[in-house]
Write a protein that holds these residues in place. Structure first.
Motif, PDB file in Angstrom:
ATOM      1  N   VAL A   6      13.222   1.343  -7.630  1.00  0.00           N
ATOM      2  CA  VAL A   6      11.969   0.988  -6.975  1.00  0.00           C
ATOM      3  C   VAL A   6      11.233  -0.057  -7.811  1.00  0.00           C
ATOM      4  CG1 VAL A   6      10.516   2.749  -8.090  1.00  0.00           C
ATOM      5  CG2 VAL A   6       9.940   1.922  -5.802  1.00  0.00           C
ATOM      6  N   GLU A   7      10.499  -0.918  -7.119  1.00  0.00           N
ATOM      7  CA  GLU A   7       9.607  -1.874  -7.779  1.00  0.00           C
ATOM      8  C   GLU A   7       8.264  -1.839  -7.060  1.00  0.00           C
ATOM      9  OE1 GLU A   7      10.372  -6.155  -9.374  1.00  0.00           O
ATOM     10  OE2 GLU A   7       9.671  -6.394  -7.298  1.00  0.00           O
ATOM     11  N   LEU A   8       7.209  -1.638  -7.810  1.00  0.00           N
ATOM     12  CA  LEU A   8       5.850  -1.683  -7.289  1.00  0.00           C
ATOM     13  C   LEU A   8       5.207  -2.949  -7.836  1.00  0.00           C
ATOM     14  CD1 LEU A   8       4.745   2.036  -7.803  1.00  0.00           C
ATOM     15  CD2 LEU A   8       6.070   1.013  -5.933  1.00  0.00           C
ATOM     16  N   ARG A   9       4.690  -3.772  -6.924  1.00  0.00           N
ATOM     17  CA  ARG A   9       4.254  -5.098  -7.316  1.00  0.00           C
ATOM     18  C   ARG A   9       2.762  -5.145  -7.651  1.00  0.00           C
ATOM     19  NH1 ARG A   9       6.203  -8.837  -2.585  1.00  0.00           N
ATOM     20  NH2 ARG A   9       5.502  -7.043  -1.350  1.00  0.00           N
TER      21      ARG A   9
ATOM     22  N   SER B 125       0.825  -1.203   0.000  1.00  0.00           N
ATOM     23  CA  SER B 125       0.000   0.000   0.000  1.00  0.00           C
ATOM     24  C   SER B 125       0.864   1.260   0.000  1.00  0.00           C
ATOM     25  CB  SER B 125      -0.930   0.004   1.200  1.00  0.00           C
ATOM     26  OG  SER B 125      -0.184  -0.056   2.393  1.00  0.00           O
ATOM     27  N   GLN B 126       2.042   1.153   0.611  1.00  0.00           N
ATOM     28  CA  GLN B 126       2.955   2.297   0.642  1.00  0.00           C
ATOM     29  C   GLN B 126       4.384   1.819   0.392  1.00  0.00           C
ATOM     30  OE1 GLN B 126       2.366   4.118   4.490  1.00  0.00           O
ATOM     31  NE2 GLN B 126       0.816   5.503   3.686  1.00  0.00           N
ATOM     32  N   VAL B 127       5.118   2.591  -0.388  1.00  0.00           N
ATOM     33  CA  VAL B 127       6.529   2.276  -0.634  1.00  0.00           C
ATOM     34  C   VAL B 127       7.334   3.552  -0.459  1.00  0.00           C
ATOM     35  CG1 VAL B 127       8.232   1.549  -2.349  1.00  0.00           C
ATOM     36  CG2 VAL B 127       6.027   0.383  -2.213  1.00  0.00           C
ATOM     37  N   PRO B 128       8.095   3.641   0.636  1.00  0.00           N
ATOM     38  CA  PRO B 128       9.007   4.775   0.806  1.00  0.00           C
ATOM     39  C   PRO B 128      10.357   4.458   0.179  1.00  0.00           C
ATOM     40  CG  PRO B 128       8.890   3.508   2.827  1.00  0.00           C
ATOM     41  CD  PRO B 128       8.069   2.783   1.803  1.00  0.00           C
TER      42      PRO B 128
ATOM     43  N   THR C 101       6.768  11.010  -6.648  1.00  0.00           N
ATOM     44  CA  THR C 101       5.856  10.817  -5.517  1.00  0.00           C
ATOM     45  C   THR C 101       4.422  10.944  -6.005  1.00  0.00           C
ATOM     46  OG1 THR C 101       7.436  11.610  -3.869  1.00  0.00           O
ATOM     47  CG2 THR C 101       5.090  11.777  -3.326  1.00  0.00           C
ATOM     48  N   ALA C 102       3.661   9.877  -5.848  1.00  0.00           N
ATOM     49  CA  ALA C 102       2.293   9.825  -6.384  1.00  0.00           C
ATOM     50  C   ALA C 102       1.676   8.485  -5.986  1.00  0.00           C
ATOM     51  CB  ALA C 102       2.304   9.957  -7.911  1.00  0.00           C
ATOM     52  N   GLU C 103       0.416   8.315  -6.396  1.00  0.00           N
ATOM     53  CA  GLU C 103      -0.287   7.046  -6.208  1.00  0.00           C
ATOM     54  C   GLU C 103      -0.249   6.292  -7.540  1.00  0.00           C
ATOM     55  OE1 GLU C 103      -1.663   6.626  -3.156  1.00  0.00           O
ATOM     56  OE2 GLU C 103      -2.649   4.689  -3.420  1.00  0.00           O
TER      57      GLU C 103
ATOM     58  N   SER D 299       1.095   3.844  -2.805  1.00  0.00           N
ATOM     59  CA  SER D 299       1.562   5.210  -2.623  1.00  0.00           C
ATOM     60  C   SER D 299       3.086   5.215  -2.586  1.00  0.00           C
ATOM     61  CB  SER D 299       0.991   5.782  -1.316  1.00  0.00           C
ATOM     62  OG  SER D 299       1.451   7.092  -1.129  1.00  0.00           O
ATOM     63  N   LEU D 300       3.690   5.837  -3.570  1.00  0.00           N
ATOM     64  CA  LEU D 300       5.151   5.939  -3.640  1.00  0.00           C
ATOM     65  C   LEU D 300       5.578   7.276  -3.063  1.00  0.00           C
ATOM     66  CD1 LEU D 300       7.911   4.872  -4.641  1.00  0.00           C
ATOM     67  CD2 LEU D 300       7.449   6.020  -6.820  1.00  0.00           C
TER      68      LEU D 300
END
Lengths: 114, 115
Positions: free
Chosen positions: B19-22, B9-12, B86-88, B110-111
Protein backbone atom coordinates in the motif's frame (compact mmCIF):
# COMPACT_ATOMS: atom_id res chain seq x y z
CA UNK A 1 5.76 6.40 32.08
CA UNK A 2 2.25 7.68 31.60
CA UNK A 3 1.18 9.31 28.38
CA UNK A 4 -1.01 12.35 27.85
CA UNK A 5 -4.20 11.94 29.85
CA UNK A 6 -7.49 13.62 28.95
CA UNK A 7 -10.77 13.70 30.83
CA UNK A 8 -13.57 13.11 30.46
CA UNK A 9 -13.35 10.72 27.54
CA UNK A 10 -16.92 11.58 26.54
CA UNK A 11 -19.04 14.60 27.37
CA UNK A 12 -22.64 15.20 26.40
CA UNK A 13 -24.06 18.62 27.09
CA UNK A 14 -26.99 20.79 26.18
CA UNK A 15 -26.70 23.76 23.88
CA UNK A 16 -25.86 26.88 25.84
CA UNK A 17 -24.09 25.14 28.72
CA UNK A 18 -20.42 25.64 29.58
CA UNK A 19 -17.98 22.71 29.50
CA UNK A 20 -14.45 22.14 30.78
CA UNK A 21 -12.06 19.64 29.26
CA UNK A 22 -8.90 18.60 31.06
CA UNK A 23 -5.46 17.61 29.81
CA UNK A 24 -2.62 16.20 31.87
CA UNK A 25 0.59 16.23 29.77
CA UNK A 26 3.52 13.86 29.95
CA UNK A 27 5.64 14.63 32.99
CA UNK A 28 8.47 17.00 32.12
CA UNK A 29 6.95 18.20 28.87
CA UNK A 30 6.81 21.97 28.80
CA UNK A 31 4.81 22.47 25.61
CA UNK A 32 1.08 21.71 25.41
CA UNK A 33 -1.27 21.93 22.44
CA UNK A 34 -5.01 21.67 21.95
CA UNK A 35 -6.52 20.54 18.64
CA UNK A 36 -10.05 19.92 17.50
CA UNK A 37 -11.01 17.05 15.23
CA UNK A 38 -14.34 17.28 13.44
CA UNK A 39 -15.80 15.56 10.41
CA UNK A 40 -15.99 18.61 8.24
CA UNK A 41 -12.79 20.38 9.25
CA UNK A 42 -10.31 17.62 10.01
CA UNK A 43 -7.67 18.38 12.65
CA UNK A 44 -7.43 22.05 13.60
CA UNK A 45 -4.99 23.74 15.95
CA UNK A 46 -6.63 25.68 18.78
CA UNK A 47 -4.01 26.90 21.28
CA UNK A 48 -0.40 26.32 22.34
CA UNK A 49 1.33 26.80 25.69
CA UNK A 50 5.12 26.86 26.16
CA UNK A 51 6.47 27.25 29.67
CA UNK A 52 5.74 30.68 31.11
CA UNK A 53 5.39 32.38 27.73
CA UNK A 54 2.12 33.91 26.62
CA UNK A 55 0.02 31.25 24.89
CA UNK A 56 -0.52 31.23 21.14
CA UNK A 57 -4.28 31.57 20.86
CA UNK A 58 -4.36 32.07 17.12
CA UNK A 59 -6.42 28.94 16.45
CA UNK A 60 -9.30 29.59 18.83
CA UNK A 61 -12.47 29.85 16.69
CA UNK A 62 -14.35 32.34 18.86
CA UNK A 63 -14.23 34.16 22.19
CA UNK A 64 -16.37 31.39 23.68
CA UNK A 65 -13.22 29.27 23.74
CA UNK A 66 -10.51 29.78 26.33
CA UNK A 67 -7.79 27.72 27.92
CA UNK A 68 -5.46 27.96 30.84
CA UNK A 69 -2.51 26.04 32.09
CA UNK A 70 -1.85 26.05 35.80
CA UNK A 71 1.60 25.49 37.25
CA UNK A 72 2.99 24.68 33.84
CA UNK A 73 1.30 21.29 33.83
CA UNK A 74 -2.42 20.54 33.68
CA UNK A 75 -4.48 22.48 31.15
CA UNK A 76 -8.20 23.14 30.97
CA UNK A 77 -10.04 24.05 27.79
CA UNK A 78 -13.31 25.85 28.48
CA UNK A 79 -16.11 26.32 25.99
CA UNK A 80 -18.81 28.74 27.07
CA UNK A 81 -22.39 28.72 25.79
CA UNK A 82 -21.78 25.61 23.71
CA UNK A 83 -23.24 25.35 20.22
CA UNK A 84 -23.98 22.27 18.14
CA UNK A 85 -21.06 23.09 15.84
CA UNK A 86 -18.73 22.67 18.83
CA UNK A 87 -19.39 18.92 18.72
CA UNK A 88 -16.04 17.32 17.96
CA UNK A 89 -13.17 15.38 19.47
CA UNK A 90 -10.80 17.64 21.37
CA UNK A 91 -7.23 16.36 21.38
CA UNK A 92 -4.39 17.45 23.62
CA UNK A 93 -0.70 16.94 22.85
CA UNK A 94 2.52 17.67 24.69
CA UNK A 95 6.14 17.88 23.66
CA UNK A 96 9.45 18.30 25.47
CA UNK A 97 11.11 21.72 25.49
CA UNK A 98 14.43 20.62 24.11
CA UNK A 99 14.94 19.29 20.65
CA UNK A 100 12.54 18.70 17.83
CA UNK A 101 8.89 19.48 18.29
CA UNK A 102 7.52 15.93 18.38
CA UNK A 103 4.02 15.95 19.79
CA UNK A 104 2.47 13.12 21.77
CA UNK A 105 -1.30 12.94 21.80
CA UNK A 106 -3.91 11.92 24.33
CA UNK A 107 -6.96 9.84 23.44
CA UNK A 108 -9.16 12.92 23.26
CA UNK A 109 -12.51 14.06 24.66
CA UNK A 110 -15.53 13.47 22.48
CA UNK A 111 -17.92 16.39 22.99
CA UNK A 112 -21.52 16.11 21.88
CA UNK A 113 -23.71 19.21 22.09
CA UNK A 114 -27.42 18.41 21.88
CA UNK B 1 2.36 28.95 6.35
CA UNK B 2 2.33 25.28 5.57
CA UNK B 3 -0.37 23.03 4.17
CA UNK B 4 -0.76 19.32 3.54
CA UNK B 5 -2.77 17.49 0.91
CA UNK B 6 -3.59 13.83 1.27
CA UNK B 7 -4.71 12.82 -2.15
CA UNK B 8 -6.81 9.81 -1.20
CA UNK B 9 -9.57 9.97 1.39
CA UNK B 10 -10.03 6.20 1.36
CA UNK B 11 -7.75 3.35 0.31
CA UNK B 12 -9.14 -0.19 0.26
CA UNK B 13 -6.56 -2.96 0.02
CA UNK B 14 -6.42 -6.70 0.48
CA UNK B 15 -4.45 -8.27 3.29
CA UNK B 16 -0.77 -8.92 2.44
CA UNK B 17 -0.88 -6.50 -0.50
CA UNK B 18 1.40 -3.45 -0.64
CA UNK B 19 0.00 0.00 0.00
CA UNK B 20 1.02 3.61 -0.58
CA UNK B 21 -0.71 6.56 1.07
CA UNK B 22 0.09 9.81 -0.66
CA UNK B 23 0.98 13.11 0.98
CA UNK B 24 2.05 16.38 -0.61
CA UNK B 25 2.92 19.53 1.28
CA UNK B 26 3.41 23.21 0.60
CA UNK B 27 5.74 25.45 2.57
CA UNK B 28 7.93 28.52 2.13
CA UNK B 29 10.35 27.30 4.81
CA UNK B 30 12.09 24.03 5.59
CA UNK B 31 9.85 21.59 7.37
CA UNK B 32 9.65 18.54 9.55
CA UNK B 33 7.20 15.90 8.31
CA UNK B 34 5.23 13.31 10.25
CA UNK B 35 2.81 10.47 9.76
CA UNK B 36 0.38 9.69 12.56
CA UNK B 37 -2.07 6.79 12.81
CA UNK B 38 -5.41 6.87 14.60
CA UNK B 39 -7.17 3.65 15.50
CA UNK B 40 -10.91 3.83 16.25
CA UNK B 41 -11.72 5.78 19.39
CA UNK B 42 -8.06 6.41 20.13
CA UNK B 43 -5.70 9.36 19.92
CA UNK B 44 -2.96 9.91 17.38
CA UNK B 45 0.11 7.70 17.49
CA UNK B 46 3.36 8.74 15.81
CA UNK B 47 4.27 6.32 12.99
CA UNK B 48 7.41 8.01 11.71
CA UNK B 49 9.07 11.35 11.16
CA UNK B 50 11.42 13.09 8.77
CA UNK B 51 13.67 15.67 10.39
CA UNK B 52 16.83 15.70 8.26
CA UNK B 53 19.38 13.37 6.68
CA UNK B 54 18.34 10.22 4.88
CA UNK B 55 15.21 10.77 2.87
CA UNK B 56 13.94 7.24 3.54
CA UNK B 57 12.64 6.93 7.06
CA UNK B 58 11.41 3.82 8.77
CA UNK B 59 8.74 3.77 11.43
CA UNK B 60 6.79 1.38 13.57
CA UNK B 61 4.69 -1.52 12.35
CA UNK B 62 6.74 -1.97 9.17
CA UNK B 63 5.85 1.40 7.64
CA UNK B 64 8.31 3.63 5.82
CA UNK B 65 8.13 6.95 4.01
CA UNK B 66 10.29 8.80 1.55
CA UNK B 67 10.84 12.54 1.61
CA UNK B 68 11.07 14.02 -1.88
CA UNK B 69 11.93 17.70 -1.72
CA UNK B 70 11.62 18.37 -5.44
CA UNK B 71 8.14 16.89 -5.53
CA UNK B 72 7.26 18.16 -2.04
CA UNK B 73 5.98 14.72 -1.17
CA UNK B 74 6.19 12.38 1.79
CA UNK B 75 4.37 9.21 0.76
CA UNK B 76 3.83 6.40 3.25
CA UNK B 77 4.36 2.79 2.20
CA UNK B 78 4.10 -0.71 3.56
CA UNK B 79 5.06 -3.78 1.51
CA UNK B 80 2.48 -6.10 3.07
CA UNK B 81 -0.47 -4.90 5.13
CA UNK B 82 -2.36 -6.67 7.91
CA UNK B 83 -5.97 -6.46 8.97
CA UNK B 84 -4.76 -4.63 12.07
CA UNK B 85 -3.43 -1.77 9.91
CA UNK B 86 -7.02 -0.65 9.30
CA UNK B 87 -7.06 2.89 10.67
CA UNK B 88 -6.99 6.58 9.76
CA UNK B 89 -3.60 7.94 8.70
CA UNK B 90 -2.63 11.59 8.93
CA UNK B 91 0.28 13.39 7.33
CA UNK B 92 1.46 16.50 9.17
CA UNK B 93 4.01 19.28 8.71
CA UNK B 94 5.60 21.86 10.97
CA UNK B 95 8.40 24.39 10.41
CA UNK B 96 11.93 23.09 10.79
CA UNK B 97 12.60 24.66 14.15
CA UNK B 98 13.19 23.72 17.74
CA UNK B 99 10.57 26.25 18.74
CA UNK B 100 7.07 25.05 19.25
CA UNK B 101 4.72 25.28 16.32
CA UNK B 102 1.37 23.70 15.72
CA UNK B 103 1.17 20.76 13.38
CA UNK B 104 -0.67 21.31 10.12
CA UNK B 105 -2.52 18.12 9.26
CA UNK B 106 -3.90 16.69 6.09
CA UNK B 107 -7.53 15.58 5.99
CA UNK B 108 -6.52 11.98 6.59
CA UNK B 109 -6.64 8.75 4.60
CA UNK B 110 -8.78 5.89 5.77
CA UNK B 111 -7.01 2.59 5.13
CA UNK B 112 -9.31 -0.41 5.02
CA UNK B 113 -7.64 -3.81 4.89
CA UNK B 114 -9.84 -6.77 4.02
CA UNK B 115 -9.12 -10.51 3.88
Amino acid sequence: GAGVSQSPSNKVTEKGKDVELRCDPISGHTALYWYRQSLGQGLEFLIYFQGNSAPDKSGLPSDRFSAERTGGSVSTLTIQRTQQEDSAVYLCASSPKEGVNIQYFGAGTRLSVL
Amino acid sequence: AQSVTQLDSQVPVFEEAPVELRCNYSSSVSVYLFWYVQYPNQGLQLLLKYLSGSTLVKGINGFEAEFNKSQTSFHLRKPSVHISDTAEYFCAVTPNSNSGYALNFGKGTSLLVTP
